[in-house]
Scaffold this motif. Sequence first.
Motif, PDB file in Angstrom:
ATOM      1  N   UNK A 115       5.015  33.376 -62.912  1.00 35.79           N
ATOM      2  CA  UNK A 115       6.107  34.286 -63.054  1.00 35.79           C
ATOM      3  C   UNK A 115       5.682  35.561 -64.099  1.00 35.79           C
ATOM      4  N   UNK A 116       6.216  36.732 -63.847  1.00 36.20           N
ATOM      5  CA  UNK A 116       5.906  37.846 -64.646  1.00 36.20           C
ATOM      6  C   UNK A 116       6.519  37.979 -66.036  1.00 36.20           C
ATOM      7  N   UNK A 141       5.934  32.927 -76.008  1.00 34.40           N
ATOM      8  CA  UNK A 141       7.233  33.055 -75.152  1.00 34.40           C
ATOM      9  C   UNK A 141       8.196  31.930 -75.074  1.00 34.40           C
ATOM     10  N   UNK A 142       9.417  32.088 -75.344  1.00 33.36           N
ATOM     11  CA  UNK A 142      10.290  31.205 -75.622  1.00 33.36           C
ATOM     12  C   UNK A 142      11.596  31.027 -74.645  1.00 33.36           C
ATOM     13  N   UNK A 143      11.231  31.850 -73.651  1.00 30.48           N
ATOM     14  CA  UNK A 143      12.294  32.083 -72.695  1.00 30.48           C
ATOM     15  C   UNK A 143      12.242  30.917 -71.674  1.00 30.48           C
ATOM     16  N   UNK A 174       9.541  22.565 -66.827  1.00 30.02           N
ATOM     17  CA  UNK A 174       9.333  22.659 -68.398  1.00 30.02           C
ATOM     18  C   UNK A 174       8.313  23.683 -68.632  1.00 30.02           C
ATOM     19  N   UNK A 175       8.371  24.224 -69.885  1.00 33.98           N
ATOM     20  CA  UNK A 175       7.367  25.286 -70.086  1.00 33.98           C
ATOM     21  C   UNK A 175       6.171  24.730 -70.527  1.00 33.98           C
ATOM     22  N   UNK A 176       5.046  25.170 -70.044  1.00 33.66           N
ATOM     23  CA  UNK A 176       3.620  24.628 -70.360  1.00 33.66           C
ATOM     24  C   UNK A 176       3.129  25.409 -71.609  1.00 33.66           C
ATOM     25  N   UNK A 177       2.294  24.792 -72.283  1.00 38.65           N
ATOM     26  CA  UNK A 177       1.651  25.109 -73.601  1.00 38.65           C
ATOM     27  C   UNK A 177       0.379  26.347 -73.241  1.00 38.65           C
ATOM     28  N   UNK A 178      -0.069  26.298 -71.912  1.00 34.19           N
ATOM     29  CA  UNK A 178      -1.062  27.133 -71.389  1.00 34.19           C
ATOM     30  C   UNK A 178      -1.161  27.162 -69.964  1.00 34.19           C
TER      31      UNK A 178
END
Length: 479
Positions: free
Chosen positions: A389-390, A430-432, A443-447
């Motif tokens: 995603x951008x 990035x916290x969106x 789930x948001x990754x760390x990298x």
Amino acid sequence: MGSAQHAVVIAGGGPTGMMLAAELALAGVDAVVVERRTGPELESSRSGGLQARTIEVLDQRGVGERFVSQGTPVQTIHFPTTLDLSDFPTRRPYGLGLWQRRFEEILAAWVAELDAPVRRESEVTGFRQDAEGVDVELADGRSLRADYLVGCDGGRSVVRRVAGIEFAGWDATSSSLIAEARITDESEVGELRRDEKGVYAMGLLDDGFARIVVRDEELTATTEPTLADLRAGMTAAWGTDFGVHDARWISRFSDAARQAATYREGRVLLAGDAAHVHTPMGGQGLNTGVQDAVNLGWKLAQVVRGVSPDSLLDSYHAERHPVAARVLQTTMALTALTRGDVRSAALRDTIGELMALDAPRKAMAGMLSGLDIHYDLGEGHPLLGRRMPDLDLGSRTVYDLLHDVRPVLLNLGEPGALQGDRVRTIDATYDGPWELPVLGEVAGPTAVLVRPDGHVAWVGDGNGDGLADALSTWFGAAA
């Protein structure tokens, strides 16, 4: 046999060949396009626009706005009703109405800025390859020596034929004429009609010409279509030819669907229509070809530069062949849905009801827009193998980081915690939400390790496990 005159020779300067030339120029690779046309003017202009993922791919190189500013953002996808993309998680939740002629003009101007040589009024007529390279024969009797040859020379590809690559699939059951010409009677403009043999329609373009589509009465014509053929087709469909005259081009397309058995034969590769042909239904052809070029370009650049082994090129076929196989299936389904008989109409109505539901709409729109493409890179996080995603990273976005066709290791965890050689490492926050087309929130990754084509090659979950393997798989051995 001496050193290569060029690292890469690209046969064909249509959308696929020119996009590949841009990718290779940005990656610093010496490539030349060989194109029989004298300039970017077209004999025909089949494509009516860009799908959302293609616009994103152009955004990844910093030129998306050049195309968007010249077209019309529209919800263009029909299956068989219009499938709205406006709620998709992308900066480009639409298709772009932009005729292929204009698309090619903008693309050619960009390629010229990049100083990528285009050799016009010439074409590739044959080649011989050996262990070190390819001798490419041109129509004017001259030859070029290259490390690799890429056939972007269309459905009747000379490169594919000389390489002996099978073009398997299904023969045509119907064909149509498509043309741009002037008409004296505009009473039927904008009317879409269909009967048992297919669809016919007329629309006015902004320069006063009409774009006309009529079906052939019989599937026998193999000659180049003429104004007389167009008149006959219009008269059969409407009972009149509307005073058609001054045709600037006339082309024939069919519902034949074929795909190259392999996209690679040694040092010779295929992309675009040379690798796959199908009906223009659904607006998939140009888009699939441009995305072929973006998948292949960075891989070819790394192999030419000696960064990666030659075997990296096998991943091009592995990733892109299934994409085009799905396009063939989808366009055949769309063709069946356009027929005018009672049973096809009943099927169309039933599918239309299904597409009014959210999940089927998203699944089909994700497929036709190219936003759901998933390369099989093994088990793992849902991002793996999918388009990145951008994300907004403050002063820049993820796609801003991809302009120079280089991979990026995006570290969103502890600053300095990850270091990848061979790639640019960016510490960012990035916290969106992380939302993927069709799949929804993940789930948001760390990298993430993002390849130059914008697809995710590795996903970090608080540690660097697997990163070293991903780096050597995609970007060569450690220094």
